[in-house]
Enzyme design. Structure first.
Site, short mmCIF file in Angstrom:
data_model
loop_
_atom_site.label_atom_id
_atom_site.label_comp_id
_atom_site.label_asym_id
_atom_site.label_seq_id
_atom_site.Cartn_x
_atom_site.Cartn_y
_atom_site.Cartn_z
N TRP A 264 0.86 -1.18 0.00
CA TRP A 264 0.00 0.00 0.00
C TRP A 264 0.91 1.24 0.00
O TRP A 264 1.89 1.30 0.75
CB TRP A 264 -0.90 0.01 1.24
N ASP B 202 -14.99 10.24 0.49
CA ASP B 202 -15.59 9.51 1.61
C ASP B 202 -16.16 10.48 2.66
O ASP B 202 -15.54 11.49 2.98
CB ASP B 202 -14.48 8.66 2.24
N ARG C 170 -10.24 -2.40 8.19
CA ARG C 170 -10.74 -1.02 8.26
C ARG C 170 -12.18 -1.00 8.80
O ARG C 170 -13.03 -0.25 8.34
CB ARG C 170 -10.72 -0.37 6.87
N TRP D 245 -14.85 4.60 -7.63
CA TRP D 245 -15.30 3.31 -7.07
C TRP D 245 -14.14 2.75 -6.26
O TRP D 245 -13.14 2.32 -6.82
CB TRP D 245 -15.69 2.38 -8.22
N ASP D 246 -14.31 2.71 -4.95
CA ASP D 246 -13.21 2.32 -4.07
C ASP D 246 -13.42 0.92 -3.51
O ASP D 246 -14.53 0.37 -3.55
CB ASP D 246 -13.11 3.34 -2.92
N MET D 247 -12.37 0.32 -2.96
CA MET D 247 -12.44 -1.02 -2.37
C MET D 247 -11.31 -1.10 -1.34
O MET D 247 -10.15 -1.19 -1.70
CB MET D 247 -12.21 -2.04 -3.50
N ASN D 248 -11.68 -1.02 -0.07
CA ASN D 248 -10.67 -0.75 0.94
C ASN D 248 -10.32 -1.89 1.90
O ASN D 248 -9.86 -1.65 3.01
CB ASN D 248 -11.07 0.49 1.75
N CYS E 203 -10.42 2.42 -7.81
CA CYS E 203 -9.46 2.71 -6.76
C CYS E 203 -9.56 1.55 -5.78
O CYS E 203 -10.63 0.96 -5.61
CB CYS E 203 -9.88 4.02 -6.09
N ASP F 142 -2.25 5.89 -3.07
CA ASP F 142 -2.58 6.90 -2.06
C ASP F 142 -1.36 7.75 -1.74
O ASP F 142 -1.46 8.72 -1.00
CB ASP F 142 -3.07 6.22 -0.77
C1 GLA Z 1 -9.04 5.02 0.03
C2 GLA Z 1 -8.70 5.83 -1.20
C3 GLA Z 1 -8.50 7.28 -0.83
C4 GLA Z 1 -9.76 7.80 -0.14
C5 GLA Z 1 -10.11 6.93 1.04
C6 GLA Z 1 -11.45 7.32 1.64
O1 GLA Z 1 -7.98 4.90 0.87
O2 GLA Z 1 -7.55 5.33 -1.82
O3 GLA Z 1 -8.20 8.05 -1.96
O4 GLA Z 1 -10.81 7.80 -1.07
O5 GLA Z 1 -10.18 5.56 0.69
O6 GLA Z 1 -11.80 6.54 2.69
#
Ligand code: GLA
Length: 722
Positions: free
Chosen positions: A193, A361, A437, A471-474, A520, A542
């Site tokens: 990361w 977010d 998370r 569109w995120d995936m964390n 993302c 990031d």
């Molecule tokens: C991820 C994305 C960031 C941001 C955060 C928000 O980490 O990579 O750019 O959008 O989520 O929670």
């Protein structure tokens, strides 16, 4: 005709490469050749038969000089005399694949539910080779897409159960490629990361080596791409093979150097934890892989990938259109924002040339930190009293379009959605769910869950004129199980999840083609060819620290074009590294991808604002030229840590160069940077200094890099042919 069949040999040709396959007397598919174009030559004689102890002979073969263990193959079976990496394993018995028939078709069949390179434009032909294991009834259809003009192949395998009983697949790789004994080196893009895609090159050794992901996503840790090259291959010359998997889930890339130094590569869905039950008549589609070869070194190989991505993988109106410059509020405000703050940011951004505001977010109800509310996708009235529609209206007055962050694959345990549907997340009965998370992963293998998520996305896009979606995936997948699958089919859950994600993304693409989607995953955790089929740009990392980002973008360029890298200028000290770099360095680095700002623009001095304005103007004017040009990494031997790259515009009349000197050096030597791609017959003028150079001078003598007092100093040069 890019595919020919003569005397039992298939000859596939692209502009500068050949790929030859032979059907042996025993009906095995033998790999003869892949590399620089060799025309019609029959190269079977390069493989003299020989008896090899401990390499067994197929049943019925009259001699001892033929063994699957030494035969270069197109798709290896298992348990039938080839002890190297297998491509396919099913049930509990051997898999011994024989050629049965083939078809040559114009165009390219789609792969059910999977992303793949499109047929148009430029033309493509497909060779379908059918193999069968006569005992189990397993049939394999090998697909070879031949992109003659753009110089690459695609490969994938469709596994069909032609038997009468169900079969369980344990391994179903996308392709297998056997290369002759040479001292190959393996180049991969490992990372972490905020440190994604750091190139690593090493000689192959005997045995199996490789990498992959078991995370349910292609991952920050290893990118689904690798190259094989000779020890003498440089960026500009020498042979280089590149292999990229068009897939975003768990995968494996395995390379084996065997006892005779020959090399087998297999790549595809991660076999660990995978199984797939195939009823009679059913088919399983493996993801597609892109294969490229160049004699023009690693740059030549990368350029083939760049073209393939831009022309055949990215789709929709945004694929070739200049993308808007955006301002994203994440690092400017994190969760602490409301409509007033957003509009203030938007007004300042608009004055500087920015075109779109991304509300990141925290805009939805209950979300004041990253511990809750994923799944409850309705506006927080405290932050957005007039909702997204009201915000879009107010934004329009500033001249900015609205973009929105969403993380549709996830649910927070602290959410209304989870309270109502606790069984909607991936889980295994009786096992507590691991959180990442503070969130869980929705079981997108289920249609009912996907329909719900789609309804959420659809209603957001209906209620406000949202023109960009991030569109995120964390988090990664754990306890990967689905409540709707029987126990013996739980090994299908991870791939079914991925198919579910693709199905949702396809719905989004079909219903809202005009919405620009940026994928993302905590930065560049799903930066892969699969995602590029649904969104033409991906948030690269990031980490926006200029120095670290330049390294990430450099590594990313091995497989991916500039046009797909989301790149932002952020505040200093940088939030990830704490480093302070100049606004120029941050801008010079971000200008090579899709430009954005992610900082409180109110804190800029007047001089800095003028600089941002200039960056925006440069991007608007030159991004289309930069992104459509040919990209070259420019190694600077003797200057460790320094990075340089350049682009030659499609018409060869413009050259752009980037150089980064990470650390100040007292009394530094003068470095000359050669631009071996400059057109020899042209005379170029560097637009900021006014200095003129012959193309031959740029190619063979180079340019002197300006002195760079200070750390992390960048140079951006633009040459225009006279
Ligand atoms: C991820 C994305 C960031 C941001 C955060 C928000 O980490 O990579 O750019 O959008 O989520 O929670």
């Amino acid at each position: 005709m890019s595919i020919q069949f003569q005397g039992g040999v298939f000859k596939l040709e692209t502009r500068s490469t050949s790929y030859h396959i032979k059907i042996t007397d025993q009906a095995y598919l033998m790999h003869l050749y892949y590399g620089a174009k060799i025309g019609d030559a029959d190269v079977s004689c390069l493989f003299p038969r020989a008896e090899r102890s401990f390499s067994p002979n197929p049943a019925g073969y009259p001699g001892r000089d033929f063994s699957l263990d030494t035969l270069p193959q197109e798709y290896s079976g298992s348990g039938a005399g080839d002890f190297r990496l297998s491509s396919l394993a099913a049930g509990h018995g051997a898999v011994d694949l024989h050629y049965v028939r083939h078809r040559i078709v114009g165009g390219k069949p789609a792969l059910a539910g999977l992303p793949s390179c499109c047929a148009a434009p430029g033309g493509v032909e497909t060779l379908e080779l059918e193999l069968e294991d006569p005992v189990s009834g397993l049939c394999v259809r090998l697909l070879y897409g031949v992109y003659e003009a753009d110089d690459f192949f695609t490969r994938s395998a469709v596994i069909v159960n032609r038997g009468t009983a169900p079969l369980t697949l344990h391994r179903a790789m996308s392709f297998c490629l056997d290369l002759p004994a040479e001292p190959w080196q393996l180049l991969g893009l490992p990372g972490a990361w905020a440190r994604e895609r750091q190139p690593e090159r090493q000689p192959l050794r005997h045995g199996v080596q490789g990498f992959g992901s078991k995370r349910g996503a292609s991952s920050h840790q290893h990118n689904p791409f690798f190259a094989l090259c000779a020890p003498h291959t440089t960026e500009h010359s020498g042979p280089a093979y590149g292999f990229g998997l068009v897939y975003s889930g768990s995968y494996a890339c395995l390379v084996e150097q065997d006892q005779f130094d020959t090399v087998r590569c297999v790549m595809g869905i991660q076999p660990e934890g995978f199984s797939w039950s195939l009823g009679p008549g059913e088919a399983f589609y493996t993801p597609e892989a892109v294969l490229a070869f160049s004699r023009q070194g690693l740059n030549g190989m990368s350029q083939i990938f760049h073209r393939a991505v831009r022309t055949h993988l990215c789709r929709g109106p945004w694929a070739h259109r200049r993308r808007p410059i955006l301002v994203n509020n994440w690092e400017a405000t994190y969760f602490d924002f409301d409509e007033q703050k957003l509009l203030a940011l938007a007004r300042r951004a608009a004055e500087l040339g920015v075109e779109l505001l991304v509300v990141d977010d925290g805009w939805f109800v209950g979300r004041s930190s990253d511990t809750s509310s994923l799944g409850d996708w309705s506006e927080d009235p405290a932050k957005l009293p007039r909702g997204l529609a009201g915000l879009a209206e107010a934004l329009a007055e500033t001249g900015l379009a609205l973009g929105l962050w969403i993380e549709p694959e996830m649910v927070s345990p602290a959410s209304e959605l989870y309270r109502r549907h606790p069984d909607w997340c991936l889980h295994q009965p009786g096992r507590p769910a691991t959180t990442g998370r503070d969130q869980l992963v929705l079981d997108l293998s289920r249609k009912d869950v996907r329909d719900h998520v789609w309804q959420q996305i659809d209603s957001l896009l209906q209620k406000a004129p949202i023109s960009y979606l991030k569109w995120d995936m964390n988090r990664h997948l754990t306890e990967v199980g689905s409540a709707l699958l029987p126990p013996e089919r739980q090994g299908e859950a991870a791939h079914r999840y991925m198919l579910g994600v693709y199905e949702l993304m396809e719905r989004l693409f079909k219903h809202y083609p005009q919405v620009l989607v940026e994928n993302c995953s905590g930065g560049g955790g799903r930066f892969d060819l699969g995602m590029l089929h649904y969104s033409p740009q991906l948030w690269a990392s990031d980490d926006t620290d200029a120095l670290e980002r330049a390294k990430i973008q450099y590594g990313t360029s091995y497989c991916y074009p500039l046009s797909c890298m989301g790149c932002h200028v952020s505040a200093v000290p940088n939030h990830q590294t704490g480093r302070v770099t100049s606004l120029k360095a941050r801008g010079d680095t971000a200008l090579w991808g899709q430009l954005g700002y992610e900082m409180d623009l109110a804190l800029l001095t007047e001089e800095e604002k003028a600089q941002v304005r200039r960056q925006c103007e440069f991007y608007k004017r030159f991004a289309p030229v930069l992104h459509a040009g040919a990209f070259y990494r420019l190694p600077l031997p003797g200057a460790p840590g320094q990075l340089a790259w350049g682009v030659l515009s499609a018409d060869q009349r413009q050259i752009f160069v980037f150089h980064m000197a990470p650390a100040a050096q007292a009394n530094a030597p003068v470095r000359l940077l050669k631009l071996p791609f400059a057109a020899p017959g042209l005379r170029y003028r560097e637009t900021s200094s006014g200095c003129c150079f012959q193309g031959t001078t740029l190619r063979y003598a180079g340019i002197a890099l300006p002195p760079h007092p200070g750390d992390c100093v960048t140079t951006l040069l633009h040459f225009q042919a006279q």
